[in-house]
Motif scaffolding. Structure first.
Motif, PDB file in Angstrom:
ATOM      1  N   THR A   1      28.261  -4.519   5.683  1.00  0.00           N
ATOM      2  CA  THR A   1      26.929  -4.732   5.079  1.00  0.00           C
ATOM      3  C   THR A   1      25.880  -4.857   6.175  1.00  0.00           C
ATOM      4  OG1 THR A   1      27.939  -5.829   3.204  1.00  0.00           O
ATOM      5  CG2 THR A   1      25.592  -6.237   3.557  1.00  0.00           C
ATOM      6  N   PRO A   2      24.805  -4.052   6.088  1.00  0.00           N
ATOM      7  CA  PRO A   2      23.773  -4.133   7.129  1.00  0.00           C
ATOM      8  C   PRO A   2      23.076  -5.495   7.102  1.00  0.00           C
ATOM      9  CG  PRO A   2      23.476  -2.192   5.727  1.00  0.00           C
ATOM     10  CD  PRO A   2      24.521  -3.030   5.081  1.00  0.00           C
ATOM     11  N   PRO A   3      22.730  -6.032   8.269  1.00  0.00           N
ATOM     12  CA  PRO A   3      22.139  -7.370   8.332  1.00  0.00           C
ATOM     13  C   PRO A   3      20.687  -7.455   7.885  1.00  0.00           C
ATOM     14  CG  PRO A   3      22.342  -6.433  10.519  1.00  0.00           C
ATOM     15  CD  PRO A   3      22.990  -5.467   9.582  1.00  0.00           C
ATOM     16  N   ASP A   4      20.026  -6.328   7.711  1.00  0.00           N
ATOM     17  CA  ASP A   4      18.579  -6.353   7.436  1.00  0.00           C
ATOM     18  C   ASP A   4      18.224  -7.144   6.173  1.00  0.00           C
ATOM     19  OD1 ASP A   4      15.894  -5.396   8.220  1.00  0.00           O
ATOM     20  OD2 ASP A   4      15.974  -4.494   6.236  1.00  0.00           O
ATOM     21  N   ILE A   5      19.156  -7.217   5.221  1.00  0.00           N
ATOM     22  CA  ILE A   5      18.905  -7.961   3.980  1.00  0.00           C
ATOM     23  C   ILE A   5      18.464  -9.404   4.265  1.00  0.00           C
ATOM     24  CG2 ILE A   5      21.365  -8.539   3.729  1.00  0.00           C
ATOM     25  CD1 ILE A   5      21.030  -8.369   0.712  1.00  0.00           C
ATOM     26  N   VAL A   6      18.939  -9.964   5.382  1.00  0.00           N
ATOM     27  CA  VAL A   6      18.606 -11.362   5.717  1.00  0.00           C
ATOM     28  C   VAL A   6      17.094 -11.548   5.824  1.00  0.00           C
ATOM     29  CG1 VAL A   6      18.846 -13.153   7.502  1.00  0.00           C
ATOM     30  CG2 VAL A   6      20.830 -11.764   6.846  1.00  0.00           C
TER      31      VAL A   6
ATOM     32  N   ILE B   1      26.463 -23.476  -1.163  1.00  0.00           N
ATOM     33  CA  ILE B   1      27.028 -22.466  -2.064  1.00  0.00           C
ATOM     34  C   ILE B   1      26.570 -21.108  -1.540  1.00  0.00           C
ATOM     35  CG2 ILE B   1      27.128 -21.557  -4.410  1.00  0.00           C
ATOM     36  CD1 ILE B   1      26.657 -24.355  -5.486  1.00  0.00           C
ATOM     37  N   THR B   2      27.561 -20.297  -1.176  1.00  0.00           N
ATOM     38  CA  THR B   2      27.294 -19.021  -0.503  1.00  0.00           C
ATOM     39  C   THR B   2      27.741 -17.875  -1.386  1.00  0.00           C
ATOM     40  OG1 THR B   2      27.454 -20.052   1.658  1.00  0.00           O
ATOM     41  CG2 THR B   2      27.863 -17.694   1.573  1.00  0.00           C
ATOM     42  N   ILE B   3      26.840 -16.903  -1.545  1.00  0.00           N
ATOM     43  CA  ILE B   3      27.130 -15.760  -2.431  1.00  0.00           C
ATOM     44  C   ILE B   3      27.044 -14.450  -1.643  1.00  0.00           C
ATOM     45  CG2 ILE B   3      26.315 -17.002  -4.473  1.00  0.00           C
ATOM     46  CD1 ILE B   3      23.732 -15.303  -4.330  1.00  0.00           C
ATOM     47  N   HIS B   4      27.686 -13.423  -2.210  1.00  0.00           N
ATOM     48  CA  HIS B   4      27.724 -12.101  -1.566  1.00  0.00           C
ATOM     49  C   HIS B   4      26.758 -11.128  -2.247  1.00  0.00           C
ATOM     50  CE1 HIS B   4      31.176 -11.830   1.275  1.00  0.00           C
ATOM     51  NE2 HIS B   4      31.558 -12.945   0.665  1.00  0.00           N
ATOM     52  N   PRO B   5      25.924 -10.417  -1.473  1.00  0.00           N
ATOM     53  CA  PRO B   5      25.060  -9.394  -2.075  1.00  0.00           C
ATOM     54  C   PRO B   5      25.840  -8.166  -2.536  1.00  0.00           C
ATOM     55  CG  PRO B   5      24.854  -9.331   0.314  1.00  0.00           C
ATOM     56  CD  PRO B   5      25.725 -10.519  -0.024  1.00  0.00           C
ATOM     57  N   GLU B   6      27.112  -8.038  -2.077  1.00  0.00           N
ATOM     58  CA  GLU B   6      27.921  -6.875  -2.492  1.00  0.00           C
ATOM     59  C   GLU B   6      28.568  -7.115  -3.859  1.00  0.00           C
ATOM     60  OE1 GLU B   6      28.752  -8.909  -0.001  1.00  0.00           O
ATOM     61  OE2 GLU B   6      28.437  -7.897   1.920  1.00  0.00           O
ATOM     62  N   SER B   7      28.385  -8.287  -4.424  1.00  0.00           N
ATOM     63  CA  SER B   7      28.916  -8.578  -5.762  1.00  0.00           C
ATOM     64  C   SER B   7      28.110  -7.790  -6.787  1.00  0.00           C
ATOM     65  CB  SER B   7      28.782 -10.086  -6.040  1.00  0.00           C
ATOM     66  OG  SER B   7      27.407 -10.428  -6.130  1.00  0.00           O
ATOM     67  N   SER B   8      28.465  -7.893  -8.055  1.00  0.00           N
ATOM     68  CA  SER B   8      27.688  -7.134  -9.046  1.00  0.00           C
ATOM     69  C   SER B   8      26.444  -7.893  -9.496  1.00  0.00           C
ATOM     70  CB  SER B   8      28.551  -6.700 -10.225  1.00  0.00           C
ATOM     71  OG  SER B   8      29.118  -7.812 -10.816  1.00  0.00           O
ATOM     72  N   GLU B   9      26.146  -9.011  -8.853  1.00  0.00           N
ATOM     73  CA  GLU B   9      24.891  -9.728  -9.128  1.00  0.00           C
ATOM     74  C   GLU B   9      23.709  -8.878  -8.655  1.00  0.00           C
ATOM     75  OE1 GLU B   9      24.100 -12.682 -10.687  1.00  0.00           O
ATOM     76  OE2 GLU B   9      22.183 -11.694 -10.377  1.00  0.00           O
TER      77      GLU B   9
ATOM     78  N   THR C   1      22.006  -9.833  15.974  1.00  0.00           N
ATOM     79  CA  THR C   1      20.931  -9.242  15.163  1.00  0.00           C
ATOM     80  C   THR C   1      20.431 -10.242  14.116  1.00  0.00           C
ATOM     81  OG1 THR C   1      21.905  -7.071  15.483  1.00  0.00           O
ATOM     82  CG2 THR C   1      20.335  -7.278  13.675  1.00  0.00           C
ATOM     83  N   VAL C   2      21.365 -10.919  13.448  1.00  0.00           N
ATOM     84  CA  VAL C   2      20.955 -11.894  12.426  1.00  0.00           C
ATOM     85  C   VAL C   2      20.181 -13.039  13.079  1.00  0.00           C
ATOM     86  CG1 VAL C   2      21.823 -13.616  10.781  1.00  0.00           C
ATOM     87  CG2 VAL C   2      22.762 -11.293  10.775  1.00  0.00           C
ATOM     88  N   ARG C   3      20.601 -13.470  14.258  1.00  0.00           N
ATOM     89  CA  ARG C   3      19.872 -14.550  14.946  1.00  0.00           C
ATOM     90  C   ARG C   3      18.445 -14.098  15.255  1.00  0.00           C
ATOM     91  NH1 ARG C   3      19.797 -19.254  14.081  1.00  0.00           N
ATOM     92  NH2 ARG C   3      21.933 -19.822  14.539  1.00  0.00           N
ATOM     93  N   ARG C   4      18.303 -12.843  15.658  1.00  0.00           N
ATOM     94  CA  ARG C   4      16.973 -12.323  15.979  1.00  0.00           C
ATOM     95  C   ARG C   4      16.111 -12.233  14.704  1.00  0.00           C
ATOM     96  NH1 ARG C   4      18.694  -8.227  18.915  1.00  0.00           N
ATOM     97  NH2 ARG C   4      18.587  -6.748  17.220  1.00  0.00           N
ATOM     98  N   ILE C   5      16.695 -11.773  13.608  1.00  0.00           N
ATOM     99  CA  ILE C   5      15.954 -11.685  12.335  1.00  0.00           C
ATOM    100  C   ILE C   5      15.486 -13.084  11.910  1.00  0.00           C
ATOM    101  CG2 ILE C   5      16.215 -11.219   9.854  1.00  0.00           C
ATOM    102  CD1 ILE C   5      18.134  -8.888  10.656  1.00  0.00           C
ATOM    103  N   LEU C   6      16.365 -14.076  12.057  1.00  0.00           N
ATOM    104  CA  LEU C   6      15.998 -15.450  11.655  1.00  0.00           C
ATOM    105  C   LEU C   6      14.906 -16.003  12.570  1.00  0.00           C
ATOM    106  CD1 LEU C   6      19.566 -16.797  10.854  1.00  0.00           C
ATOM    107  CD2 LEU C   6      17.743 -16.358   9.195  1.00  0.00           C
ATOM    108  N   ASN C   7      14.992 -15.706  13.853  1.00  0.00           N
ATOM    109  CA  ASN C   7      13.942 -16.161  14.783  1.00  0.00           C
ATOM    110  C   ASN C   7      12.606 -15.525  14.419  1.00  0.00           C
ATOM    111  OD1 ASN C   7      15.732 -17.726  16.180  1.00  0.00           O
ATOM    112  ND2 ASN C   7      16.022 -16.287  17.876  1.00  0.00           N
ATOM    113  N   ASP C   8      12.635 -14.222  14.118  1.00  0.00           N
ATOM    114  CA  ASP C   8      11.400 -13.520  13.753  1.00  0.00           C
ATOM    115  C   ASP C   8      10.779 -14.117  12.492  1.00  0.00           C
ATOM    116  OD1 ASP C   8      11.749 -11.876  15.889  1.00  0.00           O
ATOM    117  OD2 ASP C   8      12.439 -10.135  14.740  1.00  0.00           O
ATOM    118  N   ALA C   9      11.646 -14.617  11.596  1.00  0.00           N
ATOM    119  CA  ALA C   9      11.160 -15.207  10.337  1.00  0.00           C
ATOM    120  C   ALA C   9      10.833 -16.694  10.515  1.00  0.00           C
ATOM    121  CB  ALA C   9      12.215 -15.033   9.256  1.00  0.00           C
ATOM    122  N   ASP C  10      10.912 -17.177  11.767  1.00  0.00           N
ATOM    123  CA  ASP C  10      10.678 -18.580  12.068  1.00  0.00           C
ATOM    124  C   ASP C  10      11.656 -19.490  11.318  1.00  0.00           C
ATOM    125  OD1 ASP C  10       9.352 -20.286  13.674  1.00  0.00           O
ATOM    126  OD2 ASP C  10       7.717 -20.706  12.272  1.00  0.00           O
ATOM    127  N   ARG C  11      12.898 -19.015  11.183  1.00  0.00           N
ATOM    128  CA  ARG C  11      13.942 -19.812  10.527  1.00  0.00           C
ATOM    129  C   ARG C  11      15.094 -20.041  11.514  1.00  0.00           C
ATOM    130  NH1 ARG C  11      14.555 -20.896   5.253  1.00  0.00           N
ATOM    131  NH2 ARG C  11      15.781 -22.547   6.249  1.00  0.00           N
TER     132      ARG C  11
END
Ligand code: DX5
Ligand code: ZN
Length: 219
Positions: free
Chosen positions: A120-125, A87-95, A159-169
């Motif tokens: 949407t900037p990837p840094d949120i990941v 189940i995938t959600i968007h951070p740009e929603s009003s949630e 960029t997202v792949r690098r962020i996930l690698n840095d987070a060990d994910r």
């Protein structure tokens, strides 16, 4: 590892979605991608958890619900009960509490995903990396099938792949959604994608099995 191919059934006849999903499973799909639209987050209205339930009970492959809705928190329980695996959600929603909703998706026994619109900037990941199993990078603006693929998103995939690698994910899947076809599949996989969502390229083809097969790029 082979690429996961997740056909979107958005362009299929809405009276026959479960049958279309079953046909795509026979044609070699790894997952079925459901585009849930509420007519507010995007202009189009598609279907809800009842239709998802009939699709989930018809196929044996994972069903991936992409919620393009303003208020995902109120819908996740019904999509989990319907049998959706992702189940995938968007951070740009009003949630306002994305972190909490991702945690709730996990509590419901599903795999949480975060979808990012093209602007949407990837840094949120980085800030939710411990909570998610999937990042869905939109390579069109959500709302419609058949739009032109935005190739400048390749940089965001890296960029997202690098962020996930840095987070060990390294295990988190990167899924690409929008204008995916055989001309860009390899480029997307090389940039770090592991799941290719593809709608019109597959469902408008007279040889859906051949179209699915043409996306199965190996790393
Ligand atoms: C767009 C949806 C996509 C769409 C993909 O809002 O999220 O899943 O159905 O369709 P194509 O592959 O035609 O861009
Ligand atoms: Zn989608």
């Amino acid at each position: 590892m082979g690429t996961i191919i997740a056909p979107s059934i958005l362009g299929c006849r809405h009276g026959e979605l479960a049958g279309a999903a079953a046909g795509l499973e026979r044609d070699g799909a790894d997952w079925i991608h459901l585009d849930v639209m509420d007519g507010v987050f995007v202009p189009v209205l598609t279907f809800g958890a009842g239709v998802a339930r009939s699709i989930c009970s018809t196929v044996s492959i994972p069903v991936d619900a992409h919620l393009m809705v303003e208020r995902p928190a109120g819908l996740i329980e019904s999509f989990a009960e319907a049998g959706c695996r992702y189940i995938t959600i968007h951070p740009e929603s009003s949630e306002k509490h994305i972190h909490r909703v991702l945690g709730r998706i996990r509590e419901l026994g599903c795999s949480p995903g975060l979808a990012l619109n093209p602007a949407t900037p990837p840094d949120i990941v980085r800030w939710v990396a411990g909570l998610i199993d999937l990042v869905l990078i939109m390579t069109v603006n959500p709302g419609y099938g058949g739009q032109k693929h935005i190739s400048s998103m390749n940089k965001k995939i890296r960029t997202v792949r690098r962020i996930l690698n840095d987070a060990d994910r390294q295990d988190v899947l990167i899924s690409i959604d929008g204008g995916v076809d055989s001309t860009n599949a390899k480029i997307l996989i090389d940039a770090g994608a592991s799941v290719l969502v593809s709608g019109s390229y597959i469902t408008s083809s007279s040889d859906r099995a051949g179209a699915i097969n043409s996306l199965k790029v190996f790393k």
